[in-house]
Design an enzyme around this catalytic site. Sequence first.
Site, PDB file in Angstrom:
ATOM      1  N   GLY A 202       0.834  -1.205   0.000  1.00 47.47           N
ATOM      2  CA  GLY A 202       0.000   0.000   0.000  1.00 47.47           C
ATOM      3  C   GLY A 202       0.862   1.246   0.000  1.00 47.47           C
ATOM      4  O   GLY A 202       2.070   1.178  -0.224  1.00 47.47           O
ATOM      5  N   ASN A 203       0.247   2.382   0.238  1.00 43.61           N
ATOM      6  CA  ASN A 203       1.007   3.636   0.351  1.00 43.61           C
ATOM      7  C   ASN A 203       0.361   4.514   1.412  1.00 43.61           C
ATOM      8  O   ASN A 203      -0.663   4.150   1.986  1.00 43.61           O
ATOM      9  CB  ASN A 203       1.112   4.339  -1.008  1.00 43.61           C
ATOM     10  CG  ASN A 203      -0.257   4.717  -1.552  1.00 43.61           C
ATOM     11  OD1 ASN A 203      -0.968   5.508  -0.958  1.00 43.61           O
ATOM     12  ND2 ASN A 203      -0.640   4.101  -2.678  1.00 43.61           N
ATOM     13  N   ARG A 204       0.990   5.651   1.677  1.00 42.28           N
ATOM     14  CA  ARG A 204       0.571   6.446   2.840  1.00 42.28           C
ATOM     15  C   ARG A 204      -0.488   7.505   2.542  1.00 42.28           C
ATOM     16  O   ARG A 204      -0.768   8.348   3.389  1.00 42.28           O
ATOM     17  CB  ARG A 204       1.812   7.128   3.437  1.00 42.28           C
ATOM     18  CG  ARG A 204       2.703   6.138   4.143  1.00 42.28           C
ATOM     19  CD  ARG A 204       4.144   6.578   4.036  1.00 42.28           C
ATOM     20  NE  ARG A 204       4.466   7.624   4.965  1.00 42.28           N
ATOM     21  CZ  ARG A 204       5.128   7.441   6.087  1.00 42.28           C
ATOM     22  NH1 ARG A 204       5.512   6.232   6.419  1.00 42.28           N
ATOM     23  NH2 ARG A 204       5.419   8.437   6.857  1.00 42.28           N
TER      24      ARG A 204
END
Length: 406
Positions: A202-204
């Site tokens: 995922g990413n932030r």
Amino acid sequence: MRIVLGVGGGIAAYKVASLLRLFTEAGHNVTVIPTEASTRFVGVATWEALSGNPVSNSVFDDVPQVNHVRLGHEAALIVVAPATADLLARAATGQANDLLTNTLLMARGPVLFAPAMHTEMWQHAATQANVETLRGRGITVLEPASGRLTGADSGPGRLPDPDVIFDAAMALTQGRLPLTGRTVTITAGGTREPLDPVRFLGNRSSGKQGVALAVAARNAGASVRLLAAHMDVPAPPGVELVEVETALQLREAALTAAADSDVVIMAAAVADFRPADVSDTKIKKRDDTADPVITLVRNPDILQELVQLRDQTGGRQLIVGFAAETGDANGDVLHYAAEKLTRKGCDLLVVNHVGRDQVFGKDHNSVVILARANSEPQSASGSKQDVAAAITDRISFELSHVLPRA
Ligand code: CTP
């Protein structure tokens, strides 16, 4: 939507705090201008705290900004509550003796007065003549409610309920807002690319900027579709929500939604790569095997595909991309951003300068908006809501000046 809320000097000023809450909870950006007399009833600190914006009532504050001109021009709506007999008289005769009356003379959008005063004052021929004059100029003056007034008296003169003023204010802006009749699709949040049923890459991205854009576009009158990948914040009311997880799902949803959208804003952080193989069962930690290797494959570039599809079908859609950039020895942020704008072919590119100030999850943002036609880069900074308002204003401008309706 930017709203100016003028507060007159009457006891009902305290009820306007609830009206202000209704506006801010609906996502509007409200600047309160209290008259000098009204601050004897409710202090400036209350308006500043509830609106989140600085409050002034003098044309001599912040002179370089020429506040009354800016506020009058920027406001999509001006609401005056309580409108006292004195304020109605000053507005009707075009006086300009404080910040509120100056701003009223600069108004470009609709103006609504919600009166409150004693029955005799409301029914006085002078007040009625002023109300008639204002109405004759296309200004909305609500009828006051009837009931118990400040003293022992009762009759017409009570401030209409905050709900009634709110609904009347919203009805006034219907059809006059810059994105009325437009469909805006916004992607937001970060995609998650599964490895197995419990793990993902995922990413932030928090989704805050995308959600702020959805609110700003909704408040500018658009029908909004929010294509939400993973977000840390809830989707706002009043928008059509489509939830997705992966880049491929987002692509599918974006291509479908784009077909009848006037604007597509790609604010989502889309994973450029996904695991080549997704295990149907949880990948076990086995001590006897070599360290696992994850092979990644490229995800399609949704933004680029949207642009290609639009160009192939001769569409007139406005497509907005986002970019996080850093500068290096070979070029600054704007240099790389201009290259990306050309490569992706979108109409507007909203550029975050990362590295200097990390933007993920923060409430504030600072961006530069680049346009395809090589126009001057436009800076916008402040809360994510402020930035969303600036982007929405720019989109409205582009739609009416650069890409007018066919
Ligand atoms: N985007 C997209 N599909 C992808 C990746 C990104 O539509 N697979 C969109 C994002 O929503 C955003 C813009 O493209 O609007 C961001 O591009 P970015 O990821 O910064 O650009 P890249 O082409 O990946 O360039 P870089 O080499 O800087 O990573």
